[in-house]
Design an enzyme around this catalytic site. Structure first.
Site, PDB file in Angstrom:
ATOM      1  N   SER A  18       0.809  -1.225   0.000  1.00 42.08           N
ATOM      2  CA  SER A  18       0.000   0.000   0.000  1.00 42.08           C
ATOM      3  C   SER A  18       0.842   1.275   0.000  1.00 42.08           C
ATOM      4  O   SER A  18       0.555   2.194  -0.777  1.00 42.08           O
ATOM      5  CB  SER A  18      -0.965  -0.001   1.187  1.00 42.08           C
ATOM      6  OG  SER A  18      -1.874  -1.055   1.044  1.00 42.08           O
ATOM      7  N   THR A  63      -5.191  -3.994   7.983  1.00 45.10           N
ATOM      8  CA  THR A  63      -4.902  -5.345   7.512  1.00 45.10           C
ATOM      9  C   THR A  63      -4.787  -6.284   8.702  1.00 45.10           C
ATOM     10  O   THR A  63      -5.088  -5.905   9.846  1.00 45.10           O
ATOM     11  CB  THR A  63      -3.660  -5.344   6.574  1.00 45.10           C
ATOM     12  OG1 THR A  63      -3.529  -6.642   5.993  1.00 45.10           O
ATOM     13  CG2 THR A  63      -2.373  -4.984   7.301  1.00 45.10           C
ATOM     14  N   LYS A  67      -8.656  -6.701  11.021  1.00 46.57           N
ATOM     15  CA  LYS A  67      -9.776  -6.406  10.115  1.00 46.57           C
ATOM     16  C   LYS A  67     -11.157  -6.631  10.748  1.00 46.57           C
ATOM     17  O   LYS A  67     -12.125  -6.002  10.342  1.00 46.57           O
ATOM     18  CB  LYS A  67      -9.648  -7.231   8.822  1.00 46.57           C
ATOM     19  CG  LYS A  67      -8.433  -6.834   7.993  1.00 46.57           C
ATOM     20  CD  LYS A  67      -8.317  -7.635   6.722  1.00 46.57           C
ATOM     21  CE  LYS A  67      -9.059  -6.962   5.597  1.00 46.57           C
ATOM     22  NZ  LYS A  67      -8.598  -7.406   4.259  1.00 46.57           N
ATOM     23  N   GLY A 130     -13.284 -21.740  -1.785  1.00 42.64           N
ATOM     24  CA  GLY A 130     -12.860 -21.152  -0.510  1.00 42.64           C
ATOM     25  C   GLY A 130     -13.976 -20.359   0.136  1.00 42.64           C
ATOM     26  O   GLY A 130     -14.879 -19.852  -0.544  1.00 42.64           O
ATOM     27  N   GLY A 132     -13.119 -18.250   3.172  1.00 43.44           N
ATOM     28  CA  GLY A 132     -12.439 -17.471   4.203  1.00 43.44           C
ATOM     29  C   GLY A 132     -12.772 -15.992   4.087  1.00 43.44           C
ATOM     30  O   GLY A 132     -13.795 -15.611   3.488  1.00 43.44           O
ATOM     31  N   ALA A 134     -11.288 -13.556   2.383  1.00 45.96           N
ATOM     32  CA  ALA A 134     -11.260 -13.005   1.028  1.00 45.96           C
ATOM     33  C   ALA A 134     -12.526 -13.410   0.272  1.00 45.96           C
ATOM     34  O   ALA A 134     -13.138 -12.594  -0.426  1.00 45.96           O
ATOM     35  CB  ALA A 134     -10.021 -13.499   0.286  1.00 45.96           C
TER      36      ALA A 134
HETATM   37  P1  ATR Z   1      -8.278 -15.485   3.699  1.00 50.55           P
HETATM   38  O1  ATR Z   1      -8.728 -14.529   4.744  1.00 50.55           O
HETATM   39  O2  ATR Z   1      -7.051 -15.044   2.958  1.00 50.55           O
HETATM   40  O3  ATR Z   1      -9.384 -15.869   2.767  1.00 50.55           O
HETATM   41  P2  ATR Z   1      -8.583 -17.823   5.351  1.00 50.55           P
HETATM   42  O4  ATR Z   1      -9.717 -17.147   6.026  1.00 50.55           O
HETATM   43  O5  ATR Z   1      -7.591 -18.541   6.184  1.00 50.55           O
HETATM   44  O6  ATR Z   1      -7.755 -16.782   4.478  1.00 50.55           O
HETATM   45  O7  ATR Z   1      -9.191 -18.815   4.252  1.00 50.55           O
HETATM   46  C1  ATR Z   1      -8.415 -19.690   3.554  1.00 50.55           C
HETATM   47  C2  ATR Z   1      -9.290 -20.550   2.635  1.00 50.55           C
HETATM   48  O8  ATR Z   1      -8.449 -21.504   1.990  1.00 50.55           O
HETATM   49  C3  ATR Z   1     -10.367 -21.335   3.382  1.00 50.55           C
HETATM   50  O9  ATR Z   1     -11.502 -21.456   2.567  1.00 50.55           O
HETATM   51  C4  ATR Z   1      -9.680 -22.675   3.578  1.00 50.55           C
HETATM   52  O10 ATR Z   1     -10.571 -23.765   3.755  1.00 50.55           O
HETATM   53  P3  ATR Z   1     -11.176 -24.100   5.221  1.00 50.55           P
HETATM   54  O11 ATR Z   1     -12.323 -23.157   5.416  1.00 50.55           O
HETATM   55  O12 ATR Z   1     -11.617 -25.506   5.130  1.00 50.55           O
HETATM   56  O13 ATR Z   1     -10.065 -23.885   6.193  1.00 50.55           O
HETATM   57  C5  ATR Z   1      -8.956 -22.812   2.263  1.00 50.55           C
HETATM   58  N1  ATR Z   1      -7.850 -23.764   2.349  1.00 50.55           N
HETATM   59  C6  ATR Z   1      -6.661 -23.590   2.967  1.00 50.55           C
HETATM   60  N2  ATR Z   1      -5.894 -24.715   2.839  1.00 50.55           N
HETATM   61  C7  ATR Z   1      -6.636 -25.611   2.132  1.00 50.55           C
HETATM   62  C8  ATR Z   1      -6.425 -26.958   1.659  1.00 50.55           C
HETATM   63  N3  ATR Z   1      -5.267 -27.601   1.893  1.00 50.55           N
HETATM   64  N4  ATR Z   1      -7.412 -27.557   0.961  1.00 50.55           N
HETATM   65  C9  ATR Z   1      -8.581 -26.921   0.711  1.00 50.55           C
HETATM   66  N5  ATR Z   1      -8.842 -25.646   1.124  1.00 50.55           N
HETATM   67  C10 ATR Z   1      -7.895 -25.001   1.821  1.00 50.55           C
END
Ligand code: ATR
Length: 276
Positions: A18, A63, A67, A130, A132, A134
């Site tokens: 940033s 960040t 957040k 995913g 999470g 993001a």
């Molecule tokens: P961010 O805030 O960057 O989105 P996060 O909240 O930790 O990071 O989310 C990471 C995402 O990657 C989640 O959807 C996670 O799945 P889970 O909800 O089951 O934890 C996914 N992820 C991380 N490692 C993974 C893996 N080995 N296989 C499948 N999904 C994975």
């Protein structure tokens, strides 16, 4: 123009792009001010947020790990940020009160519009991998833009279900094993997991069922071209990487700080790319 400072609070913040992004735009538009990386410990977050007004800051980006924790510390939360439950921007209003926003989804949508102008939200279903933080901002923005169906595949199924509860019936939670079979009729495939990032695991995603004119997006930018994007390009899909999203999420922030809507130019993109 008055000198107004902004910055980013996080822990750590040294890795943040940033400061150089906003410096580039401030130089370009000749805006006096400063943009300061501010390492803030979780136990000092409240003091830091209170200090923004006292220090004459126009606002700050937020960040990890702040957040979510910052939400109760501001006076007002924009409805989209409240729905997402996380914030990446706090603005100090003229009366000194604080308003929080989330522009991560705007960054995704801005990048999509720039990289894939033919794509339209109502053109068909989307697959998101995913669930999470993001994914939350991206799904919120996609649903707000009118996407009719978001097929959401996540390793932890309950998190995909929670996204439907939060963002409504357009979200269809799917089990992680079903991701390869979810691609029928899809207009856009988005990876929001960390899989494919340098140092993380590989993303196993078979693209055979993806319609040829679908676009493929990854929010990862290290590497710039993930194996998913390489495979998609080899099949002729249009692709978007995570660097564009990062740059585009800064556009509404800069506009709220300094009143000018900046442009993400190829020159700026190259400048940030050179720092990765
Ligand atoms: P961010 O805030 O960057 O989105 P996060 O909240 O930790 O990071 O989310 C990471 C995402 O990657 C989640 O959807 C996670 O799945 P889970 O909800 O089951 O934890 C996914 N992820 C991380 N490692 C993974 C893996 N080995 N296989 C499948 N999904 C994975």
């Amino acid at each position: 123009m008055e000198f107004r400072a902004a910055g980013i609070i996080g822990m750590p913040v040294a890795q943040s792009k940033s400061p150089i992004m906003y410096q580039f735009w401030r130089d370009q538009y000749k805006i006096p001010g400063a943009y300061i990386p501010m390492p803030v410990l979780p136990e000092r977050l409240e003091d830091a947020v209170r200090g923004l007004r006292a220090l004459g800051f126009v606002g700050c980006n937020v960040t990890m790990p702040h957040k979510i924790k910052i939400l109760p510390l501001v006076d007002r939360v924009d409805p989209l940020a409240a729905k997402i439950g996380a914030v990446n921007l706090v603005i100090v209003e003229a009366d000194g009160s604080l308003t929080a926003y989330n522009t991560d989804g705007d960054g995704f949508m801005g990048n999509l519009a720039a990289s894939c102008p033919a794509w339209h939200p109502t053109s068909g279903p989307i697959v998101v991998l995913g669930a999470g933080g993001a994914a939350a901002s991206i799904v919120a923005s996609l649903v707000a833009a009118g996407v009719p169906e978001v097929r959401l595949c996540n390793r932890t199924f309950s998190k995909a279900q929670a996204m439907r509860d939060r963002y409504g019936p357009a979200v269809h939670p799917l089990h992680w094993e079903d991701r390869h079979d979810a691609l029928g009729g899809v207009r856009l495939l988005v990876n929001t997991t960390s899989l494919g990032m340098t140092g993380k695991g590989d993303l196993d995603m078979k693209l055979d069922g993806l319609p040829p004119d679908a676009a493929v997006a990854d929010i990862i930018y290290i590497p710039l071209k993930t194996p998913l994007l390489q495979a998609a390009e080899a099949r002729g899909h249009s692709t978007m990487n995570g660097l564009g999203m990062l740059l585009h999420q800064g556009v509404p922030c800069f506009e709220r700080y300094w009143g000018i809507r900046p442009e993400v130019t190829p020159e700026m993109y190259q400048m940030i790319l050179a720092t990765l």
